[in-house]
Design a protein around this motif. Structure first.
Motif, PDB file in Angstrom:
ATOM      1  N   ARG A 146       0.844  -1.212   0.000  1.00  0.00           N
ATOM      2  CA  ARG A 146       0.000   0.000   0.000  1.00  0.00           C
ATOM      3  C   ARG A 146       0.873   1.255   0.000  1.00  0.00           C
ATOM      4  O   ARG A 146       0.544   2.256  -0.639  1.00  0.00           O
ATOM      5  CB  ARG A 146      -0.924   0.025   1.220  1.00  0.00           C
ATOM      6  CG  ARG A 146      -2.020  -0.977   1.238  1.00  0.00           C
ATOM      7  CD  ARG A 146      -3.079  -0.813   0.202  1.00  0.00           C
ATOM      8  NE  ARG A 146      -3.479   0.517  -0.149  1.00  0.00           N
ATOM      9  CZ  ARG A 146      -4.339   0.823  -1.117  1.00  0.00           C
ATOM     10  NH1 ARG A 146      -4.883  -0.139  -1.837  1.00  0.00           N
ATOM     11  NH2 ARG A 146      -4.660   2.058  -1.387  1.00  0.00           N
ATOM     12  N   LEU A 147       1.974   1.199   0.734  1.00  0.00           N
ATOM     13  CA  LEU A 147       2.878   2.360   0.763  1.00  0.00           C
ATOM     14  C   LEU A 147       3.409   2.628  -0.651  1.00  0.00           C
ATOM     15  O   LEU A 147       3.415   3.771  -1.131  1.00  0.00           O
ATOM     16  CB  LEU A 147       4.030   2.080   1.741  1.00  0.00           C
ATOM     17  CG  LEU A 147       5.028   3.204   1.976  1.00  0.00           C
ATOM     18  CD1 LEU A 147       4.352   4.439   2.591  1.00  0.00           C
ATOM     19  CD2 LEU A 147       6.161   2.744   2.904  1.00  0.00           C
ATOM     20  N   THR A 148       3.783   1.563  -1.332  1.00  0.00           N
ATOM     21  CA  THR A 148       4.303   1.706  -2.701  1.00  0.00           C
ATOM     22  C   THR A 148       3.232   2.314  -3.618  1.00  0.00           C
ATOM     23  O   THR A 148       3.506   3.251  -4.381  1.00  0.00           O
ATOM     24  CB  THR A 148       4.739   0.309  -3.247  1.00  0.00           C
ATOM     25  OG1 THR A 148       5.667  -0.263  -2.332  1.00  0.00           O
ATOM     26  CG2 THR A 148       5.364   0.418  -4.617  1.00  0.00           C
ATOM     27  N   ILE A 149       2.006   1.782  -3.530  1.00  0.00           N
ATOM     28  CA  ILE A 149       0.924   2.269  -4.405  1.00  0.00           C
ATOM     29  C   ILE A 149       0.638   3.749  -4.097  1.00  0.00           C
ATOM     30  O   ILE A 149       0.444   4.562  -5.008  1.00  0.00           O
ATOM     31  CB  ILE A 149      -0.399   1.470  -4.155  1.00  0.00           C
ATOM     32  CG1 ILE A 149      -0.195  -0.033  -4.301  1.00  0.00           C
ATOM     33  CG2 ILE A 149      -1.555   1.991  -5.042  1.00  0.00           C
ATOM     34  CD1 ILE A 149       0.060  -0.559  -5.658  1.00  0.00           C
ATOM     35  N   GLU A 150       0.618   4.073  -2.816  1.00  0.00           N
ATOM     36  CA  GLU A 150       0.299   5.454  -2.425  1.00  0.00           C
ATOM     37  C   GLU A 150       1.370   6.425  -2.936  1.00  0.00           C
ATOM     38  O   GLU A 150       1.069   7.530  -3.388  1.00  0.00           O
ATOM     39  CB  GLU A 150       0.188   5.518  -0.895  1.00  0.00           C
ATOM     40  CG  GLU A 150      -0.804   6.504  -0.341  1.00  0.00           C
ATOM     41  CD  GLU A 150      -2.248   6.272  -0.803  1.00  0.00           C
ATOM     42  OE1 GLU A 150      -2.707   7.071  -1.648  1.00  0.00           O
ATOM     43  OE2 GLU A 150      -2.895   5.332  -0.351  1.00  0.00           O
ATOM     44  N   ILE A 151       2.626   5.997  -2.895  1.00  0.00           N
ATOM     45  CA  ILE A 151       3.712   6.849  -3.415  1.00  0.00           C
ATOM     46  C   ILE A 151       3.529   7.039  -4.926  1.00  0.00           C
ATOM     47  O   ILE A 151       3.653   8.165  -5.445  1.00  0.00           O
ATOM     48  CB  ILE A 151       5.099   6.224  -3.107  1.00  0.00           C
ATOM     49  CG1 ILE A 151       5.343   6.184  -1.597  1.00  0.00           C
ATOM     50  CG2 ILE A 151       6.215   7.011  -3.791  1.00  0.00           C
ATOM     51  CD1 ILE A 151       6.547   5.345  -1.191  1.00  0.00           C
ATOM     52  N   LEU A 152       3.199   5.956  -5.624  1.00  0.00           N
ATOM     53  CA  LEU A 152       3.027   6.064  -7.080  1.00  0.00           C
ATOM     54  C   LEU A 152       1.839   6.949  -7.433  1.00  0.00           C
ATOM     55  O   LEU A 152       1.899   7.751  -8.367  1.00  0.00           O
ATOM     56  CB  LEU A 152       2.848   4.670  -7.689  1.00  0.00           C
ATOM     57  CG  LEU A 152       4.140   3.850  -7.799  1.00  0.00           C
ATOM     58  CD1 LEU A 152       3.831   2.404  -8.147  1.00  0.00           C
ATOM     59  CD2 LEU A 152       5.082   4.460  -8.848  1.00  0.00           C
ATOM     60  N   LYS A 153       0.737   6.792  -6.677  1.00  0.00           N
ATOM     61  CA  LYS A 153      -0.433   7.634  -6.962  1.00  0.00           C
ATOM     62  C   LYS A 153      -0.068   9.109  -6.749  1.00  0.00           C
ATOM     63  O   LYS A 153      -0.470   9.980  -7.530  1.00  0.00           O
ATOM     64  CB  LYS A 153      -1.601   7.240  -6.040  1.00  0.00           C
ATOM     65  CG  LYS A 153      -2.348   6.013  -6.548  1.00  0.00           C
ATOM     66  CD  LYS A 153      -3.184   5.313  -5.503  1.00  0.00           C
ATOM     67  CE  LYS A 153      -4.312   6.135  -4.952  1.00  0.00           C
ATOM     68  NZ  LYS A 153      -5.057   5.385  -3.900  1.00  0.00           N
ATOM     69  N   THR A 154       0.707   9.352  -5.686  1.00  0.00           N
ATOM     70  CA  THR A 154       1.118  10.741  -5.422  1.00  0.00           C
ATOM     71  C   THR A 154       2.014  11.246  -6.555  1.00  0.00           C
ATOM     72  O   THR A 154       1.902  12.406  -6.980  1.00  0.00           O
ATOM     73  CB  THR A 154       1.839  10.824  -4.057  1.00  0.00           C
ATOM     74  OG1 THR A 154       1.012  10.203  -3.080  1.00  0.00           O
ATOM     75  CG2 THR A 154       2.106  12.259  -3.647  1.00  0.00           C
TER      76      THR A 154
END
Ligand code: FAD
Length: 542
Positions: free
Chosen positions: A173-181
């Protein structure tokens, strides 16, 4: 256009081929994601390609701690302890819904790794190096206190103990959230695009050739700079560049086992001695407790590391040694995962002794590769490599901003996580869902949890299914899922933390995805078969 909508892939691929990028990143794990956010937020035109789903490599298979790295103190890695200690405070500030402060209990045992005096001293140094807030600093405990906090601990072995500060997260989730940002700064990350070769202008790398894993189409991406953040696969990309000389990546496998909370009802996260001088974590999370990890040399297929029966025996021996009354056996294991550490090889060192430091390699062709490191230090790793790119860009007279990721919130910042959990709880009230559901939704989707819960209660029929469908629609619209496994593993962690929900949701989720993405019957069957195979791998140990 919503870059992360699963429906926009064709348009994004078109942009990937037609545009020319300043920076291309190979690998959509935490390392690549961090680099994409850092670069894009400095104004660098950035694309990122990932051959599987985002975070489907090591970045969904870690212990899921944002930690100060106590064990690195013992290895004399003071710099690493200091850096990751400070970094975890920054990640907590920027993503409070994803990073949970967790008191870690360290029981001190007869014949164990840590003595009372050395631990008191070591943790004081750790607290100082990691700049731990005064109120969160370590406290030493008597044997009685330790057993009062964790009555299931081995009473014969336990001598005393201490608690110190750590943080828990969800790595994928941390990875996905960074990519979305990163997409808010116009980065272009695309999953299921595999780099098959590098592209060259003379002897300088100028992008990559790719294959679309979902359609088989091929193409070329043009970029002035190419960064290889392929984790365990870093050396495969260096090999394509004919630059695999000097230091190499050393692969070690780490396994975690999952049991229902009732089988190992610990009150805290624990860091304890295995029977062989290694240390192991046991971490309660929602309905389950997981424990691990192993650390063994790995030379198998990087795409599919699995949990072997030797891994299971080792971890069961360790857990039963410390919690003898729990008598955990193979049949109690509800799930497991195995991840590969991409470490930098150090001659003569055992897997657990190899440093977790990251290193950057620059080849003659200009390919920049980064390996080693930790989830926790991703932001600093990204800064180091983007700084390198920026120095080169500046020499060409182009402008860019300084690194600003220290102050970039990941996703929409949740100002008060507890209040949001209460609000979601109120929405879901009287719906017969597990007590942890609201917390799960907030910790997984942040601010979007409210809208997901609201649309779930509008669904008719079984509420658990309604919620699953609501989550799936959210992921289709905003989180770039293209396979059922993206949803059940990287987006929701269900394969590990709620495996029984998969059988309830499999058919309805498959139908819903098929409707959104125009799957035919054979694709539907293939998707469902893949999930059943993944469930088997997580629960059958050969
Ligand atoms: P990956 O996540 O593997 O990402 C690399 C990506 O590159 C992959 O997704 C892969 O599919 C993609 N790729 C490869 N080749 C290509 C290609 N040709 N084209 C396109 N894409 C490609 N760290 C912590 O801070 N805390 C912990 O608690 C912790 N626990 C750990 C426990 C275990 C068991 C393990 C194994 C590691 C742990 N770590 C921890 C370390 C941390 O998980 C890793 O350092 C980190 O996840 C590595 O991320 P990465 O992005 O470099 O690699």
């Amino acid at each position: 256009m919503v870059t992360f909508s699963s429906k926009n892939r064709a348009q994004l691929l078109d942009n990937l081929q037609k545009d020319s990028f300043e920076l291309l990143i190979i690998g959509g794990g935490i390392t690549g994601a961090g680099i994409a956010l850092d670069a894009a937020s400095r104004g660098i035109k950035t694309a990122l390609v990932e051959k599987g789903d985002f975070a489907s490599g090591t970045s969904s298979k870690s212990t899921k701690l944002i930690h100060g790295g106590l064990r690195y103190l013992g290895q004399g890695d003071f710099g690493l302890v200091q850096e990751v200690g400070k970094e975890r405070a920054i990640v907590f500030e920027n993503a409070p819904h994803l990073v949970v402060p967790e008191k870690m209990l360290l029981p001190l045992v007869k014949g164990g790794t840590y003595g009372r005096l050395s631990t008191a001293l070591g943790l004081t140094v750790y607290d100082l190096l990691a700049a731990v807030k005064k109120e969160e600093r370590r406290s030493m405990l008597s044997k009685n206190k330790v057993l009062e906090l964790e009555p299931l601990l081995n009473k014969e072995l336990t001598k005393s103990g201490c608690v110190y500060s750590e943080y828990r997260t969800d790595d994928a989730r941390l990875t996905i959230e960074i990519l979305k940002t990163a997409t808010n700064y116009e980065a272009l990350p695309i999953n299921y695009i595999e780099v098959t070769d590098l592209a060259y202008n003379g002897d300088k790398v100028c992008g990559a050739k790719y294959r679309d894993v979902l359609t088989g189409d091929i193409g070329i991406i043009s970029a002035n700079y190419t960064v290889n953040a392929a984790g365990p696969w870093v050396d495969k990309i260096r090999n394509k560049d004919n630059s695999l000389y000097g230091k190499r990546v050393h692969h070690t496998k780490g396994v975690h086992l999952v049991v229902p909370k009732e089988k190992l009802p610990v009150n805290h996260a624990l860091y304890f001695d295995a029977f062989d001088g290694r240390m192991i974590f046991a971490i309660p999370r929602g309905k389950i407790t997981y424990f691990g990890t192993t650390d063994t040399n790995f030379d198998g297929t990087l795409e599919s590391p699995t949990t072997s029966k030797e891994d299971v025996s080792y971890l069961l021996k360790a857990i039963n040694n410390m919690f003898p009354s729990c008598k955990i056996n193979k049949n109690d294991i509800s799930s497991s995962w195995a991840g590969i550490r991409p470490l930098i090889h150090q001659e003569g060192k055992a897997p657990s002794e190899i440093s977790r430091k990251d290193e950057i390699f620059e080849s003659q062709s200009g390919l920049l590769s980064i390996a080693g490191g930790k989830l926790t230090g991703y932001r600093k790793m990204a800064k180091r490599i983007v700084d390198k790119v920026c120095i080169s860009i500046s020499k060409k007279g182009k402008e860019h901003h300084a690194c600003k990721t220290e102050n970039i919130s990941l996703g929409s910042k949740v100002e008060n996580v507890e209040i949001l959990i209460d609000q979601v709880n109120t929405i879901l009230e009287n719906n017969n869902l597990h007590i942890c559901t609201a917390e799960y939704l907030v910790r997984t989707y942040g601010i979007d949890a409210k809208q997901i819960a609201e649309s779930a209660i509008r669904e008719t029929g079984d509420m658990k299914i309604g919620l699953g469908i609501s989550e799936l629609r959210h992921c289709l619209n905003k989180e770039s899922i293209h396979k059922l496994s993206d949803f059940f593993i990287q987006r929701t962690g269900r394969l590990y933390f709620d495996i029984e929900s998969i059988s309830e949701l499999l058919d309805v989720c498959c139908e819903e995805m098929a409707n959104h993405l125009n799957w035919n019957n054979s694709r539907k069957e293939a998707e469902k078969d893949e999930i059943l195979k993944l469930v088997e791998e997580a629960t059958l140990f050969l």
